[in-house]
Design a protein around this motif. Structure first.
Motif, PDB file in Angstrom:
ATOM      1  N   UNK A   1      44.978  28.933  42.995  1.00 34.23           N
ATOM      2  CA  UNK A   1      44.298  28.543  41.307  1.00 34.23           C
ATOM      3  C   UNK A   1      43.447  28.434  41.672  1.00 34.23           C
ATOM      4  N   UNK A   2      42.159  28.328  40.637  1.00 35.29           N
ATOM      5  CA  UNK A   2      40.260  28.781  40.911  1.00 35.29           C
ATOM      6  C   UNK A   2      39.515  29.793  39.712  1.00 35.29           C
ATOM      7  N   UNK A   3      38.848  29.859  40.765  1.00 34.30           N
ATOM      8  CA  UNK A   3      37.576  30.819  39.529  1.00 34.30           C
ATOM      9  C   UNK A   3      37.514  32.371  40.403  1.00 34.30           C
ATOM     10  N   UNK A   4      37.582  33.606  39.833  1.00 39.03           N
ATOM     11  CA  UNK A   4      37.724  34.828  39.977  1.00 39.03           C
ATOM     12  C   UNK A   4      36.497  35.709  39.175  1.00 39.03           C
ATOM     13  N   UNK A   5      35.339  36.168  40.535  1.00 36.09           N
ATOM     14  CA  UNK A   5      34.429  36.900  39.363  1.00 36.09           C
ATOM     15  C   UNK A   5      34.746  38.831  39.529  1.00 36.09           C
ATOM     16  N   UNK A   6      35.571  39.339  38.438  1.00 40.65           N
ATOM     17  CA  UNK A   6      35.649  39.889  38.818  1.00 40.65           C
ATOM     18  C   UNK A   6      34.587  41.301  39.331  1.00 40.65           C
ATOM     19  N   UNK A   7      34.995  42.507  40.213  1.00 35.01           N
ATOM     20  CA  UNK A   7      33.812  43.555  40.147  1.00 35.01           C
ATOM     21  C   UNK A   7      34.134  44.835  39.287  1.00 35.01           C
ATOM     22  N   UNK A   8      34.598  44.019  38.419  1.00 34.27           N
ATOM     23  CA  UNK A   8      35.093  45.449  37.469  1.00 34.27           C
ATOM     24  C   UNK A   8      35.700  45.017  36.777  1.00 34.27           C
ATOM     25  N   UNK A   9      35.475  45.271  34.935  1.00 31.47           N
ATOM     26  CA  UNK A   9      36.793  45.022  34.320  1.00 31.47           C
ATOM     27  C   UNK A   9      37.075  46.404  33.067  1.00 31.47           C
ATOM     28  N   UNK A  10      38.784  45.939  32.589  1.00 33.29           N
ATOM     29  CA  UNK A  10      38.216  46.799  31.162  1.00 33.29           C
ATOM     30  C   UNK A  10      39.738  46.718  30.435  1.00 33.29           C
ATOM     31  N   UNK A  11      39.419  47.413  28.793  1.00 32.73           N
ATOM     32  CA  UNK A  11      40.054  46.714  28.136  1.00 32.73           C
ATOM     33  C   UNK A  11      41.172  48.187  27.662  1.00 32.73           C
ATOM     34  N   UNK A  12      42.146  48.026  27.627  1.00 29.83           N
ATOM     35  CA  UNK A  12      42.451  49.400  27.389  1.00 29.83           C
ATOM     36  C   UNK A  12      43.672  48.966  26.829  1.00 29.83           C
ATOM     37  N   UNK A  13      44.256  50.216  25.492  1.00 24.52           N
ATOM     38  CA  UNK A  13      46.404  50.507  25.188  1.00 24.52           C
ATOM     39  C   UNK A  13      46.902  51.424  26.300  1.00 24.52           C
ATOM     40  N   UNK A  14      47.741  50.927  26.601  1.00 21.01           N
ATOM     41  CA  UNK A  14      48.645  50.743  27.814  1.00 21.01           C
ATOM     42  C   UNK A  14      50.185  50.184  27.532  1.00 21.01           C
ATOM     43  N   UNK A  15      50.918  49.672  28.906  1.00 22.13           N
ATOM     44  CA  UNK A  15      52.020  49.921  28.433  1.00 22.13           C
ATOM     45  C   UNK A  15      53.210  51.035  28.894  1.00 22.13           C
ATOM     46  N   UNK A  16      54.279  50.980  29.634  1.00 27.44           N
ATOM     47  CA  UNK A  16      54.912  52.110  29.883  1.00 27.44           C
ATOM     48  C   UNK A  16      54.888  53.254  29.391  1.00 27.44           C
ATOM     49  N   UNK A  17      55.729  53.521  28.420  1.00 28.76           N
ATOM     50  CA  UNK A  17      56.204  54.303  27.282  1.00 28.76           C
ATOM     51  C   UNK A  17      54.513  55.082  26.614  1.00 28.76           C
ATOM     52  N   UNK A  18      53.346  54.445  26.962  1.00 31.38           N
ATOM     53  CA  UNK A  18      52.621  54.608  26.100  1.00 31.38           C
ATOM     54  C   UNK A  18      51.590  55.023  27.250  1.00 31.38           C
ATOM     55  N   UNK A  19      51.539  55.010  28.773  1.00 33.14           N
ATOM     56  CA  UNK A  19      50.724  55.203  29.267  1.00 33.14           C
ATOM     57  C   UNK A  19      51.545  56.393  29.932  1.00 33.14           C
ATOM     58  N   UNK A  20      52.842  56.423  29.506  1.00 39.50           N
ATOM     59  CA  UNK A  20      52.866  57.874  29.378  1.00 39.50           C
ATOM     60  C   UNK A  20      52.706  59.175  28.262  1.00 39.50           C
ATOM     61  N   UNK A  21      53.180  58.722  28.106  1.00 35.59           N
ATOM     62  CA  UNK A  21      52.544  59.380  27.017  1.00 35.59           C
ATOM     63  C   UNK A  21      50.993  60.203  26.203  1.00 35.59           C
ATOM     64  N   UNK A  22      50.355  59.219  26.624  1.00 38.64           N
ATOM     65  CA  UNK A  22      48.613  59.379  27.036  1.00 38.64           C
ATOM     66  C   UNK A  22      48.708  60.559  27.770  1.00 38.64           C
ATOM     67  N   UNK A  23      49.466  60.367  29.390  1.00 44.73           N
ATOM     68  CA  UNK A  23      49.832  61.644  30.224  1.00 44.73           C
ATOM     69  C   UNK A  23      50.333  62.400  29.829  1.00 44.73           C
ATOM     70  N   UNK A  24      50.559  63.041  28.893  1.00 51.65           N
ATOM     71  CA  UNK A  24      51.683  63.600  28.770  1.00 51.65           C
ATOM     72  C   UNK A  24      50.630  64.458  27.550  1.00 51.65           C
ATOM     73  N   UNK A  25      49.490  63.702  26.879  1.00 50.72           N
ATOM     74  CA  UNK A  25      48.498  63.824  25.864  1.00 50.72           C
ATOM     75  C   UNK A  25      47.725  64.978  27.017  1.00 50.72           C
TER      76      UNK A  25
END
Length: 311
Positions: free
Chosen positions: A30-54
């Motif tokens: 438990x605690x508070x942790x400050x990230x070095x970097x952060x992103x928000x992205x559409x993903x998921x197993x099949x979706x990430x594979x699909x984006x990779x194929x594209x």
């Protein structure tokens, strides 16, 4: 297939909004942790594979589920912008779109906490035109089992290659889906769950004994250990070492591997070439932070392959 014709691939399964935090180390408690970097992205197993194929140059469609909410709208828009056909993504009234919080440490290891509304996993009412020969390859993950089973059965009936991304899931789900796929590419944990073998090479042999009797292709991915596949003609396991890279983020490496595998399969590459191509794509992804956003283009994969000639 003509060499200038993009391979046509359908990906079936998870679609989430991932919030990814990069930290020096994973939280020890438990605690508070400050990230070095952060992103928000559409993903998921099949979706990430699909984006990779594209990115590799494939003509790819996604069959997944989202809620009728802002997150669902955003993930569909984001993947559409990547070149993924999202016309088969269904919107479920009253459901909450899936999302994940993910921590990635300096060594590239990760901690994932996903949430899937059970409404998203309900039985599909309709299915993309697999039976019409629209796709060269159908690839499913294990996150929407009812749709995966329908897609794999339809591909088998249409004599279309089908790839199962057999990752961590219940034993019941894995044992339901594995017999339906023409190509099983399992993660090390999933292979161990099914076979009891912790060594990926022995797990590949055990999976081949269980599911390879009708000619199904069997492989197990082992991260830095490389990938292992059962050569039915030789009656032995072959090994593809992992390409050496400076690992930054292993998140979505398996998804990129499966996407590249499906791409190579649709292209008609020999199996050794498919495994080498997929391994190179996954290695490049591991050298970049941001989950599937680090997926490479085909020219980048070809460049890495040319820099690492075969012995």
């Amino acid at each position: 297939m003509a060499s200038n014709t993009p391979p046509r691939i359908l990906c079936v399964g998870a679609l989430t909004m991932d919030t990814i935090f990069r930290l020096d180390r994973l939280p020890p408690g438990p605690g508070k942790f400050i990230p070095l970097e952060a992103i928000e992205i559409a993903a998921g197993m099949a979706s990430s594979a699909a984006a990779s194929i594209a990115r590799l140059g494939g003509d790819v469609s996604l069959w997944a589920s989202v809620g009728q909410d802002d997150v669902g709208r955003r993930v569909v828009e984001e993947l559409t912008a990547e070149g993924v056909d999202c016309s088969h993504v269904r919107r479920i009234e009253g459901a909450r779109s899936a999302f994940s919080t993910i921590f990635v440490d300096a060594a590239g290891e990760r901690m994932i906490v996903p949430y899937y509304d059970p409404k998203l996993l309900s039985a599909p009412e309709t299915m993309p035109p697999i039976a019409d020969g629209t796709y060269d390859v159908v690839m499913t993950d294990v996150r929407w089992p009812l749709a995966a089973a329908q897609a794999l059965k339809a591909a088998r009936d249409a004599d279309v290659h089908s790839v199962l991304d057999a990752d961590t899931a219940s034993l019941e789900t894995l044992e339901m889906l594995m017999p339906l796929a023409s190509h099983i590419v399992a993660s090390e944990p999933a292979a161990e769950k099914v076979t009891g073998e912790s060594d990926p090479e022995r797990a590949a042999v055990a999976l081949a004994a269980l599911y390879g009797r009708d000619g199904a292709f069997i492989a197990v991915t082992g991260g830095y250990k490389g990938s292992f596949w059962y050569d039915d003609l030789e009656g032995e396991v072959r090994h593809m070492p992992a390409f050496p890279v400076d690992v930054v983020d292993t998140l979505a490496a398996g998804d990129v591997f499966h996407g590249a595998f499906a791409f190579g399969l649709a292209r008609g590459y020999p199996m050794y070439q498919i495994m080498r191509f997929a391994s190179a794509a996954a290695a490049i992804k591991c050298s970049r932070f941001g989950g599937r956003i680090g997926a490479p283009t085909k020219s980048e994969v070809d460049a890495l392959l040319s820099q690492n000639p075969e012995d």
